[in-house]
Design an enzyme around this catalytic site. Structure first.
Site, mmCIF file in Angstrom:
data_model
loop_
_atom_site.group_PDB
_atom_site.id
_atom_site.type_symbol
_atom_site.label_atom_id
_atom_site.label_comp_id
_atom_site.label_asym_id
_atom_site.label_seq_id
_atom_site.Cartn_x
_atom_site.Cartn_y
_atom_site.Cartn_z
ATOM 1 N N LYS A 9 0.786 -0.748 -0.005
ATOM 2 C CA LYS A 9 0.026 -0.288 0.184
ATOM 3 C C LYS A 9 1.103 1.350 -0.073
ATOM 4 C CE LYS A 9 -3.727 -2.362 2.215
ATOM 5 N NZ LYS A 9 -5.028 -2.198 3.729
ATOM 6 N N ARG A 85 -1.579 -14.546 4.588
ATOM 7 C CA ARG A 85 -1.937 -13.408 5.153
ATOM 8 C C ARG A 85 -1.417 -13.631 7.241
ATOM 9 N NH1 ARG A 85 -6.669 -10.449 4.584
ATOM 10 N NH2 ARG A 85 -7.867 -10.855 6.008
ATOM 11 N N THR A 91 -5.148 -7.615 10.615
ATOM 12 C CA THR A 91 -4.989 -5.675 10.412
ATOM 13 C C THR A 91 -5.000 -4.336 11.069
ATOM 14 O OG1 THR A 91 -7.434 -7.156 9.526
ATOM 15 C CG2 THR A 91 -7.639 -4.308 9.133
ATOM 16 N N ARG A 102 2.915 -6.358 9.516
ATOM 17 C CA ARG A 102 2.481 -5.558 10.196
ATOM 18 C C ARG A 102 2.928 -5.257 11.573
ATOM 19 N NH1 ARG A 102 -3.686 -7.336 8.004
ATOM 20 N NH2 ARG A 102 -3.734 -5.928 5.617
ATOM 21 N N ASN A 111 -4.646 8.819 12.113
ATOM 22 C CA ASN A 111 -5.395 9.510 11.042
ATOM 23 C C ASN A 111 -7.130 8.804 10.410
ATOM 24 O OD1 ASN A 111 -5.798 7.588 9.851
ATOM 25 N ND2 ASN A 111 -4.528 8.779 7.530
ATOM 26 N N HIS A 119 -1.780 -5.498 1.809
ATOM 27 C CA HIS A 119 -3.365 -5.905 1.434
ATOM 28 C C HIS A 119 -2.449 -7.743 0.910
ATOM 29 C CE1 HIS A 119 -6.879 -7.206 -0.735
ATOM 30 N NE2 HIS A 119 -6.434 -7.744 -1.026
HETATM 31 P P1 IDP Z 1 -7.316 -7.193 5.798
HETATM 32 O O1 IDP Z 1 -6.326 -5.845 4.578
HETATM 33 O O2 IDP Z 1 -6.733 -6.822 6.742
HETATM 34 O O3 IDP Z 1 -7.904 -8.046 4.324
HETATM 35 P P2 IDP Z 1 -10.721 -5.875 5.592
HETATM 36 O O4 IDP Z 1 -11.029 -6.041 6.875
HETATM 37 O O5 IDP Z 1 -10.709 -6.157 4.583
HETATM 38 O O6 IDP Z 1 -8.590 -6.115 6.039
HETATM 39 O O7 IDP Z 1 -10.128 -4.313 5.406
HETATM 40 C C1 IDP Z 1 -9.618 -3.576 4.214
HETATM 41 C C2 IDP Z 1 -8.690 -2.544 4.879
HETATM 42 O O8 IDP Z 1 -9.733 -1.441 4.959
HETATM 43 C C3 IDP Z 1 -7.904 -3.015 5.770
HETATM 44 O O9 IDP Z 1 -6.799 -3.342 5.404
HETATM 45 C C4 IDP Z 1 -7.575 -1.679 6.454
HETATM 46 O O10 IDP Z 1 -6.066 -0.223 5.907
HETATM 47 C C5 IDP Z 1 -8.986 -0.685 6.601
HETATM 48 N N1 IDP Z 1 -9.741 -1.108 7.579
HETATM 49 C C6 IDP Z 1 -10.375 -1.689 8.291
HETATM 50 N N2 IDP Z 1 -11.463 -1.475 8.760
HETATM 51 C C7 IDP Z 1 -11.154 -0.676 9.293
HETATM 52 C C8 IDP Z 1 -11.827 0.631 10.123
HETATM 53 O O11 IDP Z 1 -12.393 0.228 11.634
HETATM 54 N N3 IDP Z 1 -11.174 2.110 10.550
HETATM 55 C C9 IDP Z 1 -10.344 1.850 9.297
HETATM 56 N N4 IDP Z 1 -9.754 1.916 8.392
HETATM 57 C C10 IDP Z 1 -10.105 0.115 8.883
HETATM 58 MG MG MG Z 2 -9.543 -7.720 3.393
#
Ligand code: IDP
Ligand code: MG
Length: 137
Positions: A9, A85, A91, A102, A111, A119
């Site tokens: 990213k 993963r 996450t 991470r 922010n 990802h």
């Molecule tokens: P992942 O990337 O671990 O699969 P996902 O739930 O698919 O997690 O969410 C996608 C992306 O959206 C996350 O990697 C993160 O950058 C952002 N994100 C997820 N949940 C939140 C949140 O609660 N607040 C802000 N950003 C979030």
């Molecule tokens: Mg995801």
């Protein structure tokens, strides 16, 4: 053998972590099948994150993901979807264990959006869908 889709990213590119992330992939023994630097558009994000577009934080994701170029690619290997993963970690970087990307390269963000370096597709169906979306059939 299976394929997965990954993104380094904008925070990963901006912080010069591309080499470190790719190095972990190579050390693990996964094959990098495709690799490309791209500027992301909102149009592709709306499809990529189709399950998140209605969330209140989705506009923050769009801002975050379009602030600078990303590196996208396809990894190949046995169990690569779940292994990648695990290599990424949780996450929220605050929950990600040391030893994960991470957990080693991020902590938390202030922010309103989770800046978490990488990802990875979460299942076979997502991997196939995301590879077709970003690279075409
Ligand atoms: P992942 O990337 O671990 O699969 P996902 O739930 O698919 O997690 O969410 C996608 C992306 O959206 C996350 O990697 C993160 O950058 C952002 N994100 C997820 N949940 C939140 C949140 O609660 N607040 C802000 N950003 C979030
Ligand atoms: Mg995801």
């Amino acid at each position: 053998m299976e394929n997965t889709f990954f993104i380094i990213k904008p925070d990963g590119v901006r912080r010069s972590l591309v080499g470190s992330v790719l190095s972990r992939i190579e050390r693990r023994g996964f094959t990098i099948e495709k690799l490309e630097m791209r500027q992301v558009t909102k149009e592709i994000l709306d499809q990529h994150y189709a399950d998140l577009v209605d969330r209140p934080f989705y506009p923050d994701i769009v801002t975050y993901m379009t602030t600078g170029p990303v590196v996208i690619g396809i990894l190949r290997g046995s169990n690569v979807i779940s292994s990648w993963r695990k290599m990424m970690g949780a996450t929220d970087p605050a929950d990600a264990l040391p030893g994960t990307i991470r957990g080693d390269f991020a902590h938390s963000s202030d922010n309103g959006c989770v800046e978490n370096i990488v990802h990875g597709s979460d299942c076979l169906e997502s991997a196939e869908r995301e590879i077709a979306l970003w690279f075409g059939k």
